[in-house]
Design an enzyme around this catalytic site. Structure first.
Site, PDB file in Angstrom:
ATOM      1  N   LEU A 109      34.079  48.750  53.150  1.00  0.00           N
ATOM      2  CA  LEU A 109      34.988  49.844  52.798  1.00  0.00           C
ATOM      3  C   LEU A 109      36.257  49.815  53.649  1.00  0.00           C
ATOM      4  CD1 LEU A 109      32.451  52.795  52.337  1.00  0.00           C
ATOM      5  CD2 LEU A 109      33.224  51.093  50.668  1.00  0.00           C
ATOM      6  N   GLY A 127      41.497  51.979  50.930  1.00  0.00           N
ATOM      7  CA  GLY A 127      41.545  52.140  49.476  1.00  0.00           C
ATOM      8  C   GLY A 127      40.300  52.878  48.991  1.00  0.00           C
ATOM      9  N   HIS A 128      39.129  52.406  49.434  1.00  0.00           N
ATOM     10  CA  HIS A 128      37.887  53.086  49.057  1.00  0.00           C
ATOM     11  C   HIS A 128      37.891  54.528  49.578  1.00  0.00           C
ATOM     12  CE1 HIS A 128      36.489  48.741  49.408  1.00  0.00           C
ATOM     13  NE2 HIS A 128      36.124  49.026  48.179  1.00  0.00           N
ATOM     14  N   GLY A 143      39.732  52.707  41.282  1.00  0.00           N
ATOM     15  CA  GLY A 143      41.083  52.438  41.765  1.00  0.00           C
ATOM     16  C   GLY A 143      41.964  51.768  40.726  1.00  0.00           C
ATOM     17  N   GLN A 157      40.006  46.738  35.112  1.00  0.00           N
ATOM     18  CA  GLN A 157      38.676  47.328  35.248  1.00  0.00           C
ATOM     19  C   GLN A 157      38.719  48.828  34.937  1.00  0.00           C
ATOM     20  OE1 GLN A 157      35.790  46.462  38.579  1.00  0.00           O
ATOM     21  NE2 GLN A 157      36.649  48.329  39.420  1.00  0.00           N
ATOM     22  N   SER A 210      42.325  45.272  50.244  1.00  0.00           N
ATOM     23  CA  SER A 210      41.233  44.654  49.493  1.00  0.00           C
ATOM     24  C   SER A 210      40.211  44.090  50.470  1.00  0.00           C
ATOM     25  CB  SER A 210      41.788  43.504  48.631  1.00  0.00           C
ATOM     26  OG  SER A 210      40.731  42.683  48.170  1.00  0.00           O
TER      27      SER A 210
HETATM   28  P1  AMP Z   1      35.327  47.096  45.181  1.00  0.00           P
HETATM   29  O1  AMP Z   1      34.503  47.473  46.364  1.00  0.00           O
HETATM   30  O2  AMP Z   1      36.354  46.047  45.462  1.00  0.00           O
HETATM   31  O3  AMP Z   1      34.496  46.830  43.950  1.00  0.00           O
HETATM   32  O4  AMP Z   1      36.178  48.380  44.835  1.00  0.00           O
HETATM   33  C1  AMP Z   1      35.555  49.617  44.609  1.00  0.00           C
HETATM   34  C2  AMP Z   1      36.583  50.573  44.083  1.00  0.00           C
HETATM   35  O5  AMP Z   1      37.633  50.712  45.027  1.00  0.00           O
HETATM   36  C3  AMP Z   1      37.243  50.108  42.775  1.00  0.00           C
HETATM   37  O6  AMP Z   1      37.391  51.220  41.913  1.00  0.00           O
HETATM   38  C4  AMP Z   1      38.562  49.577  43.240  1.00  0.00           C
HETATM   39  O7  AMP Z   1      39.566  49.634  42.243  1.00  0.00           O
HETATM   40  C5  AMP Z   1      38.873  50.526  44.367  1.00  0.00           C
HETATM   41  N1  AMP Z   1      39.854  49.930  45.294  1.00  0.00           N
HETATM   42  C6  AMP Z   1      39.810  48.709  45.863  1.00  0.00           C
HETATM   43  N2  AMP Z   1      40.913  48.492  46.603  1.00  0.00           N
HETATM   44  C7  AMP Z   1      41.684  49.607  46.483  1.00  0.00           C
HETATM   45  C8  AMP Z   1      42.957  49.992  46.994  1.00  0.00           C
HETATM   46  N3  AMP Z   1      43.662  49.197  47.784  1.00  0.00           N
HETATM   47  N4  AMP Z   1      43.433  51.214  46.660  1.00  0.00           N
HETATM   48  C9  AMP Z   1      42.709  52.053  45.851  1.00  0.00           C
HETATM   49  N5  AMP Z   1      41.505  51.740  45.344  1.00  0.00           N
HETATM   50  C10 AMP Z   1      40.995  50.535  45.641  1.00  0.00           C
END
Ligand code: AMP
Length: 293
Positions: free
Chosen positions: A31, A34-35, A144, A150, A182
């Site tokens: 995490l 963003g998360h 996100g 997605q 990310s």
């Molecule tokens: P992930 O763990 O990469 O599968 O992401 C989980 C959630 O966090 C997804 O809905 C992503 O779109 C969101 N997410 C990832 N990076 C960011 C970011 N930089 N800003 C906002 N949301 C994000």
């Protein structure tokens, strides 16, 4: 906060909340801010927040980074605790022992952009999100805009299949130099990290070009030239209609547009996107497109 890996235990806990609004924030862990912004949005909108942490094998291709995907559960637990999350759902496996027989399939929305090079990826995503929705039965789910294709697909899934859940998007959180946060940024060495920021700069140049009424072709050309200057080759760089994700024919439209990119920096595949606001077009709803307000 409870950290739960058993499906029945989580469902037993959630059965205590009858009238409360439950929000789900699905993640693959590691995490970052963003998360956290998704979790904070969930906290603002709902009474109970469930964060799932599951690296979903079904959405990784054979040559992708499933085994190496960063896993930082201890730190993730601390981050969720600090944000007042109610439950972390961290299952060992969400699929039957001998593999899943029945899943969901995404049609044309998954054929372009990331779907073009990641065969089956979005089928894996919607299948796991459907399983998570079935287990948690949230009224709200937060995703996100960082993963814009997605988000669009999951909103269509909820709408096409009449799922009793509202899928809400959250703006992309960026590093100070613009790079979208990310989990995969952890793969970048110092030199690659410097190079990676040019991806968001290329998107900002597109926003600028569009605001100055340049053509679609010139706008794409400016961004491609910028990326080339910094040694980055895009896997795709497209201007798409926000709803269909089909490539835009022209910038002379009142439909909301989005610039989307995927590019490899070293061996790390990064994605990003930004809204575009043609000056000639009617302004989209600022709620859909805050940068156009
Ligand atoms: P992930 O763990 O990469 O599968 O992401 C989980 C959630 O966090 C997804 O809905 C992503 O779109 C969101 N997410 C990832 N990076 C960011 C970011 N930089 N800003 C906002 N949301 C994000």
């Amino acid at each position: 906060m409870k950290v739960i890996s058993s499906i029945t235990e989580l469902q037993h806990e959630l059965a205590n909340f009858d009238k409360e609004q439950v929000a789900l924030v699905p993640t693959m862990g590691c995490l970052h801010e963003g998360h956290i912004s998704l979790i904070q949005k969930a906290k603002r909108l709902a009474d109970i927040v469930v964060v799932s942490i599951y690296v979903n094998p079904l959405q990784f291709g054979a040559n992708e980074d499933l085994d190496n995907y960063p896993r930082t559960l201890e730190a993730d637990i601390v981050a969720c605790e600090n944000e007042g999350v109610d439950f972390i759902f961290h299952p060992q496996n969400l699929y039957p022992e001998h593999g899943i027989q029945v899943g969901l399939h995404v049609d044309s929305l998954s054929q372009g952009l990331c779907g073009a090079s990641r065969q089956g990826h979005f089928d894996g995503v919607v299948t796991v999100v459907n399983i998570l929705f079935n287990i948690v039965q949230p009224q709200l789910a937060i995703f996100g805009e960082k993963d814009f294709q997605q988000l669009t697909i999951i909103q269509r899934m909820a709408s096409d299949l009449h799922m009793p859940v509202e899928v809400i998007g959250a703006e992309t959180v960026r590093e100070e130099d613009g790079l979208a946060k990310s989990s995969r940024n952890t793969y970048l060495n110092a030199e690659q990290r410097t190079q990676a920021r040019e991806i968001s700069i290329a998107l900002s140049l597109m926003q600028q070009a569009v605001a100055e009424s340049l053509s679609l072709e010139d706008t794409l050309e400016i961004a491609l030239a910028h990326l080339k200057k910094f040694g980055i080759q895009a896997e795709y760089l497209e201007i798409c209609y926000t709803d269909s994700l089909q490539p835009a024919q022209s910038l002379d439209t009142d439909k909301p547009l989005r610039a989307l990119i995927a590019a490899k920096v070293g061996s790390t595949r990064l994605i990003d996107n930004m809204p575009l606001c043609p000056t000639s077009a009617a302004k989209p709803n600022p709620e859909d497109n805050p940068l156009c307000a």
